[in-house]
Write a protein that holds these residues in place. Structure first.
Motif, PDB file in Angstrom:
ATOM      1  N   UNK A   1      35.929  41.503   4.717  1.00  0.00           N
ATOM      2  CA  UNK A   1      36.343  40.467   5.262  1.00  0.00           C
ATOM      3  C   UNK A   1      36.035  40.190   6.920  1.00  0.00           C
ATOM      4  N   UNK A   2      35.905  39.730   7.709  1.00  0.00           N
ATOM      5  CA  UNK A   2      35.601  39.687   9.270  1.00  0.00           C
ATOM      6  C   UNK A   2      37.202  38.997   9.818  1.00  0.00           C
ATOM      7  N   UNK A   3      37.959  39.929  10.153  1.00  0.00           N
ATOM      8  CA  UNK A   3      39.121  39.409  10.687  1.00  0.00           C
ATOM      9  C   UNK A   3      38.818  38.304  12.363  1.00  0.00           C
ATOM     10  N   UNK A   4      39.562  36.854  11.573  1.00  0.00           N
ATOM     11  CA  UNK A   4      39.590  36.036  12.364  1.00  0.00           C
ATOM     12  C   UNK A   4      40.779  35.791  13.139  1.00  0.00           C
ATOM     13  N   UNK A   5      41.051  35.707  14.940  1.00  0.00           N
ATOM     14  CA  UNK A   5      41.999  35.862  15.286  1.00  0.00           C
ATOM     15  C   UNK A   5      42.452  34.076  16.210  1.00  0.00           C
ATOM     16  N   UNK A   6      43.802  34.256  16.656  1.00  0.00           N
ATOM     17  CA  UNK A   6      43.748  32.595  16.570  1.00  0.00           C
ATOM     18  C   UNK A   6      45.275  32.491  18.362  1.00  0.00           C
ATOM     19  N   UNK A   7      45.560  31.797  18.611  1.00  0.00           N
ATOM     20  CA  UNK A   7      46.088  31.819  19.949  1.00  0.00           C
ATOM     21  C   UNK A   7      47.477  31.707  19.222  1.00  0.00           C
ATOM     22  N   UNK A   8      47.882  32.110  20.452  1.00  0.00           N
ATOM     23  CA  UNK A   8      49.793  31.437  20.475  1.00  0.00           C
ATOM     24  C   UNK A   8      50.180  31.869  21.602  1.00  0.00           C
ATOM     25  N   UNK A   9      51.783  31.457  22.034  1.00  0.00           N
ATOM     26  CA  UNK A   9      52.281  31.974  23.352  1.00  0.00           C
ATOM     27  C   UNK A   9      53.526  33.403  22.579  1.00  0.00           C
ATOM     28  N   UNK A  10      53.315  33.949  24.067  1.00  0.00           N
ATOM     29  CA  UNK A  10      54.265  35.018  23.909  1.00  0.00           C
ATOM     30  C   UNK A  10      55.356  35.256  24.653  1.00  0.00           C
ATOM     31  N   UNK A  11      56.596  35.684  24.134  1.00  0.00           N
ATOM     32  CA  UNK A  11      57.806  36.455  25.301  1.00  0.00           C
ATOM     33  C   UNK A  11      57.355  37.482  25.536  1.00  0.00           C
ATOM     34  N   UNK A  12      56.866  38.113  26.437  1.00  0.00           N
ATOM     35  CA  UNK A  12      56.776  39.344  26.944  1.00  0.00           C
ATOM     36  C   UNK A  12      57.580  40.327  27.606  1.00  0.00           C
ATOM     37  N   UNK A  13      58.598  39.785  27.827  1.00  0.00           N
ATOM     38  CA  UNK A  13      59.787  40.488  28.262  1.00  0.00           C
ATOM     39  C   UNK A  13      59.428  39.939  30.591  1.00  0.00           C
ATOM     40  N   UNK A  14      60.827  40.496  30.882  1.00  0.00           N
ATOM     41  CA  UNK A  14      60.975  40.059  32.419  1.00  0.00           C
ATOM     42  C   UNK A  14      60.847  38.745  32.678  1.00  0.00           C
TER      43      UNK A  14
END
Length: 348
Positions: free
Chosen positions: A1-14
């Motif tokens: 089954x093909x993996x599907x992706x979605x958006x998100x909001x990420x805190x990435x540091x600094x």
């Protein structure tokens, strides 16, 4: 089954935040329902503390997916789900990280999809307790016609309502530090619950005007233009509530209490300011900790009834609606105190 992706909001540091698009869409199990997220409030306190790495409790390390004030609709059911249906509206559904997800999760409701577990069905079928997600207790079904953008403010309003009740303000004289979104809403509920008088201290004139308009507070004090020490000299209160989140306010506020009065800690404390010298508190007063809400989910139905009756208008407590793609603008608006509260419209 093909993996599907979605958006998100990420805190990435600094202190940085990014919109990411490589978060795997949750694959639901037999007792799970997939929730398409509709909105999520940006929390002026907790979200900012996470972004800046200042939370006083342990959270996932960077990069971590943000959002704890989300609302969405069920779009798909697992094979054994029988207590939910497609179209049901869920407050605070659970983020589910799939194997290989390159992010931690600090609640994660700013993603496009989440899940909800049918734990009633799991109990009926004798599923082992280890399979239960404890965060399911935070998920609440709300009316399907409840406005989804207002829904992004609902958890905040629940937290404020439960706090006002927990602080027991009926027939009490209350001093509040902070007229941000939490302060404004908490004072509104305090007025509804019968506070005798409400005095509020803040440094933003527009917010003090809103406090007067929304909650009919008895007195406003702008610490940038007025001498609060002179104004409050000799005056005592039954409750002093810190909704800013500084231990110095707790120490100062306790000095303004009558005997047996309560200083309430409601603002989220920072990791570098979470130790209080108890000798700085006034004798014969009480400290009540509500940095993290208590009873905010159980109060949902009652709160929605207040909104249906026109006693509370959620729109009074947020000033902007933005898309996820505008997250940098959102952060700037909140940081510069040009927004009361911002709701992210996840359908854009």
């Amino acid at each position: 089954m093909e993996q599907k992706f979605m958006r998100g909001v990420a805190a990435v540091g600094n202190g940085k935040v990014e919109v990411v698009r490589d978060v795997p869409v949750p694959e639901i199990g037999p007792y799970e329902a997939l929730v398409k997220m509709k909105s999520c409030g940006f929390c002026n306190g907790t979200d900012f503390h996470i972004i800046k790495g200042e939370m006083s409790v342990e959270v996932d390390s960077f990069p971590t997916l943000l959002g704890h004030e989300g609302v969405g609709d069920i779009v798909e059911l697992g094979s054994k789900v029988r207590n939910y249906k497609v179209g049901d509206r869920i407050m605070n559904p659970i983020i589910k990280l799939m194997p290989g997800t390159p992010y931690g999760c600090t609640w994660g409701a700013m993603c496009d999809y989440a899940v909800v577990q049918d734990q009633k069905a799991m109990i009926a079928d004798g599923v082992e307790e280890s399979q239960f997600n404890p965060r399911q207790l935070e998920c609440v079904q709300i009316p399907s016609d409840f406005d989804v953008i207002d829904g992004g403010a609902l958890i905040t309003l629940n937290e404020c309502f439960s706090a006002a009740r927990n602080f027991d303000v009926q027939d009490k004289d209350v001093l509040v530090y902070g007229a941000g979104p939490m302060g404004l809403a908490t004072m509104k509920y305090m007025r509804y619950l019968g506070a005798r008088t409400i005095t509020v201290i803040d440094g933003v004139a527009e917010r003090l005007k809103l406090a007067k308009k929304l909650s009919e507070v008895d007195e406003t004090i702008n610490f940038n233009t007025q001498d609060k020490e002179e104004i409050l000299a000799g005056r005592l209160f039954d409750r002093v509530i810190d909704i800013v989140g500084f231990t110095s306010i707790l120490a100062e506020g306790s000095q303004r209490l009558r005997p047996y009065g309560i200083v309430g800690s409601m603002g989220v404390l920072r990791d570098y300011d979470c130790t209080l010298d108890l000798t700085r508190l006034k004798n014969n007063t009480l400290l009540q900790m509500l940095n993290f809400p208590y009873g905010q989910y159980a109060i949902t139905s009652e709160n929605i009834e207040l909104m249906r009756a026109g006693i509370i208008d959620p729109k009074d407590f947020y000033s902007h609606v933005k898309s996820v793609e505008e997250i940098q603008e959102v952060i700037k608006l909140v940081e510069e105190k040009k927004a009361i509260k911002v709701i992210l419209d996840l359908e854009k």
